[in-house]
Design a protein around this motif. Structure first.
Motif, PDB file in Angstrom:
ATOM      1  N   GLN A 181       1.105   7.310  -6.593  1.00  0.00           N
ATOM      2  CA  GLN A 181       0.216   8.729  -6.448  1.00  0.00           C
ATOM      3  C   GLN A 181       0.492  10.095  -6.132  1.00  0.00           C
ATOM      4  O   GLN A 181       0.432  10.797  -6.657  1.00  0.00           O
ATOM      5  CB  GLN A 181      -0.463   8.408  -5.459  1.00  0.00           C
ATOM      6  N   TYR A 182       1.731  10.025  -4.712  1.00  0.00           N
ATOM      7  CA  TYR A 182       2.547  11.198  -4.267  1.00  0.00           C
ATOM      8  C   TYR A 182       3.960  11.897  -5.318  1.00  0.00           C
ATOM      9  O   TYR A 182       4.927  12.304  -5.058  1.00  0.00           O
ATOM     10  CB  TYR A 182       2.461  11.376  -2.783  1.00  0.00           C
ATOM     11  N   ALA A 194      11.014   6.814   1.338  1.00  0.00           N
ATOM     12  CA  ALA A 194      11.223   8.691   1.628  1.00  0.00           C
ATOM     13  C   ALA A 194       9.604   8.673   2.401  1.00  0.00           C
ATOM     14  O   ALA A 194       9.905   9.152   4.063  1.00  0.00           O
ATOM     15  CB  ALA A 194      11.432   9.491   0.911  1.00  0.00           C
ATOM     16  N   LEU A 195       8.176   8.148   1.878  1.00  0.00           N
ATOM     17  CA  LEU A 195       7.482   8.742   2.171  1.00  0.00           C
ATOM     18  C   LEU A 195       7.574   7.703   3.846  1.00  0.00           C
ATOM     19  O   LEU A 195       6.695   8.868   4.313  1.00  0.00           O
ATOM     20  CB  LEU A 195       6.164   7.681   1.219  1.00  0.00           C
ATOM     21  N   ARG A 196       7.705   6.490   3.371  1.00  0.00           N
ATOM     22  CA  ARG A 196       7.214   5.435   5.072  1.00  0.00           C
ATOM     23  C   ARG A 196       8.596   5.888   6.369  1.00  0.00           C
ATOM     24  O   ARG A 196       7.461   6.535   7.142  1.00  0.00           O
ATOM     25  CB  ARG A 196       8.459   4.219   5.253  1.00  0.00           C
ATOM     26  N   LYS A 200       0.951  -1.381   0.194  1.00  0.00           N
ATOM     27  CA  LYS A 200      -0.228   0.184   0.418  1.00  0.00           C
ATOM     28  C   LYS A 200       1.016   1.654   0.097  1.00  0.00           C
ATOM     29  O   LYS A 200       0.540   1.959  -0.278  1.00  0.00           O
ATOM     30  CB  LYS A 200      -0.691   0.053   1.595  1.00  0.00           C
ATOM     31  N   LEU A 201       2.297   1.381   0.543  1.00  0.00           N
ATOM     32  CA  LEU A 201       2.838   2.036   1.190  1.00  0.00           C
ATOM     33  C   LEU A 201       3.171   2.581  -0.570  1.00  0.00           C
ATOM     34  O   LEU A 201       3.507   3.993  -0.936  1.00  0.00           O
ATOM     35  CB  LEU A 201       3.696   1.731   2.033  1.00  0.00           C
ATOM     36  N   VAL A 202       3.925   1.692  -1.275  1.00  0.00           N
ATOM     37  CA  VAL A 202       4.319   1.711  -2.778  1.00  0.00           C
ATOM     38  C   VAL A 202       3.215   2.132  -3.250  1.00  0.00           C
ATOM     39  O   VAL A 202       3.746   3.256  -4.135  1.00  0.00           O
ATOM     40  CB  VAL A 202       4.634   0.441  -3.388  1.00  0.00           C
TER      41      VAL A 202
END
Lengths: 427, 95
Positions: free
Chosen positions: A388-389, A395-397, A381-383
């Motif tokens: 999307q962003y 980095a998001l994590r 899901k993170l990927v």
């Protein structure tokens, strides 16, 4: 350290925490040292005074309180962990015993998440609405497009009809005297739009370009301008031009003009398909909501006030945020809507309670069914989110972890999964 | 004989005196007119300990000025008393 858990009422728990005397004494000593560094005692350089003197100088109570402050946080956190409760509020701490060399005992009263008594949540037999698209809806959409693509032509001769736009100059008189605001030039008026005084537009139907007409109207009693309300008025109107929307006939030609389709039937089919898709989405959402609502309804739970308050806070914040986009702040909003914060919070309350309840229920179901998010799923899901962003997933994590948002993200995913589960087990 | 309280005025509370107390030596501000014998007797009587040695020193008062007036803080006598090994004055720093 040891903890005794005592349940008070529905969801209030008292933790009696006992901290070993040695640990407490150690903390007091440490605190005394920090104090020694701060206070000036004659005869000693800073930090060199013996503990007994520091104690005498700043007072025993101060030292103990300070040490207590330092110890409460960590020991409370540990106690919470040990007893497995989930507090939703700040604890109310009551110190039972603080004495030199003895154990430190305190009681912390805290509201915890209530236990949810789950009702039936499987086989709810919630009916799913069938997604149907009425032929009239298709026609309406078609008509909308027809309107949208209509050409506006200026009438050369001919009479104004309902729906036409007439460009007029006018001047109004009451008893032969012109009145304020009764005069305009080059005003565009759509006949039948009811934007003028009742009767005004009707009398223009049948007018021709260049014609000058006198229009008699009676201002309604509840007219917004007090001077005009209830009065008879005469308008001298000159029609400058008349514009009419010319809609193309609905045929294959029209379909070609407005879409990539070659025939009207194809266009219709496409409209129908799109409407159906939208309808299906709506039905699906409604269906899911209905299932969740039903499961929530079947469960019973006593929600502590603090949780509702927290939710209300959240909602007010959201509102403030949305308002900011419109360029106003909460204060201004209260003024416009003639309400105040108190009233608003009161109004949000039922919805907030509902939200909290669904959240708790879904959580409880998830727990009862052992639904959880594995690390793999989380990563996946993170990927997705990262894409999307347009951010690297790592980095998001890291970002989420830094803000403590990862837990929330995970909780959201779990919720989704629980809803999925409910839907699967609906029948 | 004068009372022990008149001889011993107060303990010297300072970093140095506290450190000395670790060597069984206790410091007091005493009556400048008192002699070592009197100090020994006073300490023995007041704290119920044995005294093996008394060393004294006269501490001159300091000159303090307030504007154009100059004055002196009083002269004092300090005594460092060594106790018999094993004896101690409890809570010296807190006296």
């Amino acid at each position: 350290m040891s903890v005794k858990v005592e349940k008070l009422e529905k969801n209030v728990v008292v933790l009696e925490v006992t901290v070993e005397g040695a640990k407490f004494a150690q903390e007091v000593n440490r605190v005394a040292k920090t104090f020694a560094n701060r206070v000036n005692i004659p005869g000693f350089r800073k930090g060199k005074a013996p503990r007994a003197l520091v104690e005498k100088h700043v007072g025993k109570e101060t030292l103990y309180n300070e040490a207590l402050d330092h110890l409460l946080g960590p020991t409370y956190a540990e106690a919470v962990k040990e007893s497995g409760i989930t507090p939703v509020d700040r604890p109310e701490v009551d110190v039972v015993q603080v004495e030199d060399g003895k154990e430190l005992i305190y009681k912390a009263k805290v509201t915890v998440t209530p236990e949810v008594e789950l009702g039936a949540y499987k086989g709810l037999q919630v009916e799913k609405e069938a997604a149907v698209v009425d032929e009239s809806a298709v026609e309406a959409e078609l008509k909308r497009r027809q309107d949208q693509y209509a050409k506006v032509i200026t009438l050369e001769g001919g009479k104004a009809e309902e729906g036409d736009t007439v460009n007029i100059d006018y001047e109004g008189f009451i008893g032969g005297v012109p009145f304020e605001g009764g005069k305009a030039e080059g005003h565009d008026l759509v006949l039948g739009s009811d934007s003028f005084v009742p009767g005004f537009e009707k009398q223009l139907v049948g007018a021709e370009t260049g014609q000058e007409i006198e229009v008699n109207v009676h201002f309604p009693e509840e007219y917004r301008s007090k001077e005009l309300a209830g009065k008879e008025a005469l308008f001298k109107v000159k029609v400058n031009n008349i514009k009419r929307k010319q809609v193309s006939p609905l045929d294959d030609e029209f379909a070609k003009d407005v879409s990539e389709f070659g025939s009207l039937d194809e266009l219709k089919a496409d409209i129908r398909r799109k409407l159906l898709e939208g309808e299906e989405r709506r039905v699906e959402t409604a269906y899911r909501n209905a299932i969740v609502a039903k499961a929530v309804e079947n469960a019973s739970v006593e929600i502590p006030d603090v949780m509702i308050q927290a939710q209300v806070d959240h909602m007010v914040e959201d509102l403030a945020h949305n308002l900011e986009y419109q360029g106003i702040n909460l204060e201004q909003y209260y003024q416009y809507s003639g309400s105040n914060e108190q009233e608003m919070r009161e109004r949000f309350r039922p919805q907030a309670a509902e939200n909290v309840k669904s959240e708790l229920t879904l959580e409880a179901i998830g727990k009862a069914e052992g639904i959880s998010i594995s690390d793999d799923e989380l990563n996946e899901k993170l990927v997705q989110l990262a894409e999307q962003y347009h951010q690297p997933a790592d980095a998001l994590r890291a970002n989420l972890e830094a803000n403590g948002g990862l837990e929330g993200f995970k909780a959201n995913l779990t919720m989704d999964k629980v809803v999925e589960f409910l839907v699967e087990n609906n029948a | 004989m004068r009372d022990a309280r008149d001889v011993l005025r107060r303990p010297v509370i300072s970093e140095k005196s506290v450190n000395l107390s670790a060597e069984n030596k206790y410091s007091f501000w005493v009556d400048p007119a008192a002699n070592k014998i009197e100090i020994k007797n006073a300490v023995e009587k007041m704290f119920k300990v044995g005294v093996t040695e008394v060393r004294t020193m006269n501490v001159k008062g300091r000159v303090k000025r307030v504007g154009r007036h100059s004055g002196r803080t009083p002269d004092r006598k300090k005594a460092v008393v060594t106790l018999r090994p094993g004896d101690a004055i409890e809570g010296f720093a807190g006296l």
